[in-house]
Scaffold this active site. Structure first.
Site, PDB file in Angstrom:
ATOM      1  N   ASN A 152       0.868  -1.178   0.000  1.00 17.19           N
ATOM      2  CA  ASN A 152       0.000   0.000   0.000  1.00 17.19           C
ATOM      3  C   ASN A 152       0.905   1.228   0.000  1.00 17.19           C
ATOM      4  OD1 ASN A 152      -1.827   2.024   0.401  1.00 17.19           O
ATOM      5  ND2 ASN A 152      -2.277   1.513   2.539  1.00 17.19           N
ATOM      6  N   GLU A 174      -7.028   4.853   7.381  1.00 23.51           N
ATOM      7  CA  GLU A 174      -6.763   6.267   7.078  1.00 23.51           C
ATOM      8  C   GLU A 174      -7.954   6.895   6.357  1.00 23.51           C
ATOM      9  OE1 GLU A 174      -2.957   5.722   5.174  1.00 23.51           O
ATOM     10  OE2 GLU A 174      -2.103   5.201   7.125  1.00 23.51           O
ATOM     11  N   GLU A 185      -5.639  -5.023  10.382  1.00 27.95           N
ATOM     12  CA  GLU A 185      -4.647  -3.970  10.625  1.00 27.95           C
ATOM     13  C   GLU A 185      -5.016  -3.222  11.904  1.00 27.95           C
ATOM     14  OE1 GLU A 185      -2.475  -2.684   6.850  1.00 27.95           O
ATOM     15  OE2 GLU A 185      -4.258  -1.454   6.972  1.00 27.95           O
ATOM     16  N   GLY A 209       2.237   2.271  10.796  1.00 31.92           N
ATOM     17  CA  GLY A 209       3.246   3.330  10.729  1.00 31.92           C
ATOM     18  C   GLY A 209       3.900   3.668  12.055  1.00 31.92           C
ATOM     19  N   SER A 257       3.085  -2.109  10.403  1.00 34.03           N
ATOM     20  CA  SER A 257       4.522  -2.126  10.721  1.00 34.03           C
ATOM     21  C   SER A 257       5.219  -3.447  10.377  1.00 34.03           C
ATOM     22  CB  SER A 257       4.748  -1.760  12.191  1.00 34.03           C
ATOM     23  OG  SER A 257       4.361  -0.418  12.415  1.00 34.03           O
ATOM     24  N   GLY A 277       4.797   1.447   4.725  1.00 28.04           N
ATOM     25  CA  GLY A 277       6.109   2.086   4.608  1.00 28.04           C
ATOM     26  C   GLY A 277       7.182   1.208   3.966  1.00 28.04           C
TER      27      GLY A 277
HETATM   28  C1  PEP Z   1      -0.929   0.304   5.941  1.00 23.38           C
HETATM   29  O1  PEP Z   1      -1.052   1.511   5.821  1.00 23.38           O
HETATM   30  O2  PEP Z   1      -1.766  -0.451   5.456  1.00 23.38           O
HETATM   31  C2  PEP Z   1       0.232  -0.219   6.674  1.00 23.38           C
HETATM   32  C3  PEP Z   1       0.225  -1.458   7.045  1.00 23.38           C
HETATM   33  O3  PEP Z   1       1.247   0.673   6.929  1.00 23.38           O
HETATM   34  P1  PEP Z   1       2.657   0.341   7.636  1.00 23.38           P
HETATM   35  O4  PEP Z   1       3.171  -0.957   7.064  1.00 23.38           O
HETATM   36  O5  PEP Z   1       3.523   1.505   7.272  1.00 23.38           O
HETATM   37  O6  PEP Z   1       2.387   0.227   9.091  1.00 23.38           O
END
Ligand code: PEP
Length: 246
Positions: free
Chosen positions: A10, A97, A162, A168, A208, A230
């Site tokens: 993503n 988000e 998630e 993040g 993460s 990320g």
């Molecule tokens: C996401 O936004 O779906 C996500 C998992 O972000 P990150 O891996 O940066 O935590």
């Protein structure tokens, strides 16, 4: 039951520079490797989608969102058939988000899922609790699973668990917690569509995931892949994540 594994990137609102090189590098890695255990999906911003989807057949591509109608006076929106028309096979729906900043409601999310399925896209449906909801996690997850359409076809839906507090932040639940929560999600899916159909649904973990923790998370028995934010913007790191399945 053997379920399809997915490693999904993503990119969010990133990729203005260097994005073609990231895709090329990941694609080269996939072609060279004899150990690709998951289907690789990249969800870049809309502006990059059609170019990528039409120029790379090693990776699958997806949108990060879609409108619930096919067309109309909705300035700035993209519909599910539009994603399909540029070669997308997937779409992320219900990302935290968007729930937070675009104030997406369960009702809207339900309509978007139906629109995406009608357009023949596979939905990566994001669910998960906020930090202050950890104690109520089961209730939150139940409500979110109930936003799925009644009698949906299990082939069209991928769940991405998630925890919002893990996105993040560099924090993750423990491996045991992730495994147990995925089991719980599968039970909720079984209540909704029956045990045998629910067994076919891939449940990804997101929040993460990086090259250091991927091996432990991705090889948990209840984890069918990852949604990566990320770390998916760094070709080498994302390639290491892709290589982390046993
Ligand atoms: C996401 O936004 O779906 C996500 C998992 O972000 P990150 O891996 O940066 O935590």
């Amino acid at each position: 039951m053997k379920r399809t594994k997915y490693t999904v990137a993503n990119w969010k609102m990133n990729g203005l520079t260097g994005s073609i090189n990231i895709v090329k590098s990941i694609s080269r890695h996939i072609k060279r490797s004899k150990h690709i255990k998951s289907r690789i999906v990249i969800c870049p911003p809309f502006t990059l989608l059609s170019y990528f989807a039409q120029n790379d057949n090693t990776i699958s591509f997806g949108g990060q969102n879609c409108h619930f109608l096919e067309n109309g006076a909705f300035t700035g929106s993209i519909s599910a058939p539009m994603l399909k028309s540029v070669g997308c096979k997937f779409v992320i729906i219900g990302h935290s988000e968007r729930r937070q900043y675009q104030k997406e409601t369960s009702k809207e999310i339900n309509l978007k899922i139906k629109a995406a399925i009608s357009a023949n896209l596979k939905v990566i449906y994001c669910i998960g609790e906020k930090l202050n909801q950890i104690k109520n996690r089961n209730v939150i997850l139940k409500r979110q699973i109930n936003s799925l359409p009644i009698n949906f076809n299990n082939k069209n839906i991928i769940i991405a668990y998630e925890p919002v507090w893990a996105i993040g932040t560099g924090k993750t639940p423990t491996a045991d917690e992730i495994n147990n929560i995925h089991l719980k999600i599968r039970k909720l899916l079984a209540i909704k569509i029956g045990a045998s159909k629910s067994n076919g649904i891939s449940i990804l973990y997101g929040g993460s995931v990086n090259a250091n923790n991927a091996y432990e998370i991705l090889n948990l028995p209840e984890v069918d892949g990852a949604l990566v934010g990320g770390a998916s913007l760094k070709a080498k790191e994302f390639s290491k994540i892709i290589d982390s399945y046993k």
